[in-house]
Design an enzyme around this catalytic site. Structure first.
Site, PDB file in Angstrom:
ATOM      1  N   ASP A  48       0.869  -1.178   0.000  1.00  0.00           N
ATOM      2  CA  ASP A  48       0.000   0.000   0.000  1.00  0.00           C
ATOM      3  C   ASP A  48       0.909   1.232   0.000  1.00  0.00           C
ATOM      4  O   ASP A  48       2.128   1.112   0.044  1.00  0.00           O
ATOM      5  CB  ASP A  48      -0.957  -0.032   1.189  1.00  0.00           C
ATOM      6  CG  ASP A  48      -0.227  -0.066   2.520  1.00  0.00           C
ATOM      7  OD1 ASP A  48       1.007   0.101   2.532  1.00  0.00           O
ATOM      8  OD2 ASP A  48      -0.891  -0.252   3.552  1.00  0.00           O
ATOM      9  N   ASP A  66      -7.771  -7.643   0.472  1.00  0.00           N
ATOM     10  CA  ASP A  66      -6.702  -7.843   1.439  1.00  0.00           C
ATOM     11  C   ASP A  66      -7.261  -7.479   2.790  1.00  0.00           C
ATOM     12  O   ASP A  66      -8.060  -6.543   2.891  1.00  0.00           O
ATOM     13  CB  ASP A  66      -5.496  -6.945   1.113  1.00  0.00           C
ATOM     14  CG  ASP A  66      -5.742  -5.510   1.538  1.00  0.00           C
ATOM     15  OD1 ASP A  66      -5.463  -5.175   2.699  1.00  0.00           O
ATOM     16  OD2 ASP A  66      -6.242  -4.724   0.705  1.00  0.00           O
ATOM     17  N   CYS A  93      -6.940 -28.490  12.056  1.00  0.00           N
ATOM     18  CA  CYS A  93      -8.126 -29.325  12.247  1.00  0.00           C
ATOM     19  C   CYS A  93      -7.818 -30.813  12.090  1.00  0.00           C
ATOM     20  O   CYS A  93      -8.518 -31.648  12.655  1.00  0.00           O
ATOM     21  CB  CYS A  93      -9.232 -28.900  11.287  1.00  0.00           C
ATOM     22  SG  CYS A  93      -9.893 -27.272  11.704  1.00  0.00           S
ATOM     23  N   CYS A 147     -12.777 -29.791   7.904  1.00  0.00           N
ATOM     24  CA  CYS A 147     -11.737 -28.858   7.437  1.00  0.00           C
ATOM     25  C   CYS A 147     -10.436 -29.645   7.319  1.00  0.00           C
ATOM     26  O   CYS A 147     -10.072 -30.384   8.232  1.00  0.00           O
ATOM     27  CB  CYS A 147     -11.566 -27.701   8.421  1.00  0.00           C
ATOM     28  SG  CYS A 147     -10.193 -26.606   7.983  1.00  0.00           S
ATOM     29  N   HIS A 175      -5.521 -21.991  10.574  1.00  0.00           N
ATOM     30  CA  HIS A 175      -6.895 -22.385  10.217  1.00  0.00           C
ATOM     31  C   HIS A 175      -7.619 -21.231   9.525  1.00  0.00           C
ATOM     32  O   HIS A 175      -8.274 -21.430   8.494  1.00  0.00           O
ATOM     33  CB  HIS A 175      -7.689 -22.832  11.453  1.00  0.00           C
ATOM     34  CG  HIS A 175      -9.165 -22.936  11.164  1.00  0.00           C
ATOM     35  ND1 HIS A 175      -9.741 -24.053  10.597  1.00  0.00           N
ATOM     36  CD2 HIS A 175     -10.160 -22.022  11.291  1.00  0.00           C
ATOM     37  CE1 HIS A 175     -11.039 -23.819  10.394  1.00  0.00           C
ATOM     38  NE2 HIS A 175     -11.314 -22.604  10.817  1.00  0.00           N
ATOM     39  N   CYS A 218      -7.360 -28.418   7.055  1.00  0.00           N
ATOM     40  CA  CYS A 218      -6.146 -27.662   7.407  1.00  0.00           C
ATOM     41  C   CYS A 218      -5.358 -28.458   8.455  1.00  0.00           C
ATOM     42  O   CYS A 218      -5.889 -29.364   9.094  1.00  0.00           O
ATOM     43  CB  CYS A 218      -6.488 -26.260   7.915  1.00  0.00           C
ATOM     44  SG  CYS A 218      -6.901 -26.147   9.668  1.00  0.00           S
TER      45      CYS A 218
HETATM   46 ZN   LIG Z   1      -9.146 -25.972   9.955  1.00  0.00          ZN
END
Ligand SMILES: [Zn+2]
Length: 395
Positions: free
Chosen positions: A94, A266, A309, A304, A335, A306
């Site tokens: 920015d 963003d 998880c 999930c 996560h 990720c």
């Molecule tokens: Zn997750």
């Protein structure tokens, strides 16, 4: 490869949603895209390797912070932002304007630029459009932004004056820009006023930038105002250039932005709330500090995939966060970034399949949105904390 934008699908049949690819010297950015924020040349607690594994294709770094510390010359000498932080993918910076107006102690704003005191040590600086470009050319991001003023959105007369400065600064930024491997985006402002937004979109697009950012939204105004301002602005932006909505957002804001034709988002939200123990799930935000999770063996979100998880329970995460263990902040952040990046992938696939409207309806039916008043309260608390910190540091 030089900068370019390729629209794969101009429009979803039921909305302005579009899917494309932005080409940059550091690789392609499939759009719509969510850029995690790496304020101090780091997405807090996450390594570039992890960002890559999460599927991040663009990150945003803050010029104001990096200008004050460690300084653009140091970063330039160490290979620019890409070399300095060890991230070889696309980066956006920015202009520093937003933080000068929100974090620093302002001294004066006039047509020359803005004089401010650093929130770190109280030292005085003058940020001009030319300087904002010079700093960003040293930092070396793939996409850089014009200096703009982001005023309080509801004061019409002040917004008229600020917009005049923003437009004048945009012309000077364009003049000052020399590095053609960097794409310079113009910024549309105009507060909460549709006529000013339209005027700004017309002025800024006439200068012919490589892309366009929309600033000054999601700064405390009701969501309907943001939607209305997008509807006044986006149709005036050229179809063949990428469109960026600065500092947005939450999952619901992203759906509404994509629906109105935005390509780039963003926001520090997923990383910031993660560090406070709040995590995104399909039904809404969940706060891991809550006592009800003390013995909960379930992952943050069932299904999930990720890292967090797959291996850890809510009970363990709550324990780490309550004990202020760094791993807790990291796992919650991982996560949340996975949630957002995955959501954008899903949105992009849905646009390409012509099912964006179905996905949006399905998501928003189940997702509990944080009420306006609660968001206002946490925004105010945050700015009070920032002010207290900057006073401490000055003293
Ligand atoms: Zn997750």
């Amino acid at each position: 490869m030089a900068f370019g934008f390729e629209l794969l699908l101009k429009k979803d049949p039921h909305s302005q949603a579009r899917a494309g690819v932005i080409h940059t010297p550091h690789g392609p950015i499939p759009t719509p895209v969510f850029a995690p924020v790496g304020t101090q040349a780091t997405v807090k607690t996450v390594s570039p390797k992890e960002l890559r594994e999460l599927g991040a294709s663009l990150i945003l770094a803050n010029t104001y912070h990096l200008y004050l510390r460690p300084g653009p010359d140091t970063i330039a000498d160490l290979g620019g932002l890409h070399g300095f932080m060890g991230w070889d993918g696309p980066i956006m910076t920015d202009s520093g304007g937003f933080q000068v107006f929100s974090l620093a102690r302002l001294r004066a704003v006039d047509v020359t630029g803005v004089t401010f005191r650093s929130h770190l040590d109280g030292s005085e600086h003058l940020l001009t459009p030319e300087k904002a470009i010079e700093i960003q050319e040293k930092l070396g991001a793939d996409i850089i932004l014009c200096l703009d003023e982001c005023p309080e959105p509801l004061d019409y007369d002040y917004n008229v004056q600020a917009l005049e400065r923003t437009h004048h600064w945009a012309e000077r930024c364009k003049q000052a820009h020399t590095r053609h491997d960097q794409a310079l985006f113009g910024i549309v402002q105009g507060g909460a006023f549709a006529d000013l937004r339209r005027q700004s979109a017309e002025f800024i697009t006439a200068l012919d930038f490589a892309g366009y950012s929309i600033g000054g939204l999601s700064v405390g105004e009701p969501k309907e105002v943001m939607h209305e301002m997008l509807e006044a602005t986006v149709p005036l932006l050229p179809e063949d250039k990428p469109r960026h909505l600065l500092g947005v957002g939450s999952p619901e804001d992203i759906f509404e932005g994509v629906d109105r034709g935005i390509d780039i988002f963003d926001c520090a939200l997923p990383t910031r709330i993660g560090r406070n123990g709040a995590v995104f799930t399909r039904p809404g935000r969940l706060n891991l500090r809550n006592a009800r999770y003390a013995d909960d063996p379930a992952p943050i979100e069932e299904g999930c995939d990720c890292y967090t998880c797959r291996y850890f329970s809510r009970a363990y995460l709550r324990h780490l966060i309550m004990a202020k263990e760094i791993l807790g902040l990291r796992l919650a952040t991982l996560h949340n970034l996975h949630f957002m990046l995955n959501l954008l992938r899903e949105i992009r696939e849905a646009i390409l399949a012509g099912t964006f409207a179905v996905l949006k309806k399905e998501f928003l039916t189940h997702y509990e949105i944080i009420p306006h008043e609660a968001r206002q309260r946490s925004r105010e608390a945050r700015s009070r904390r920032q002010e207290a910190r900057s006073r401490e540091q000055e003293e």
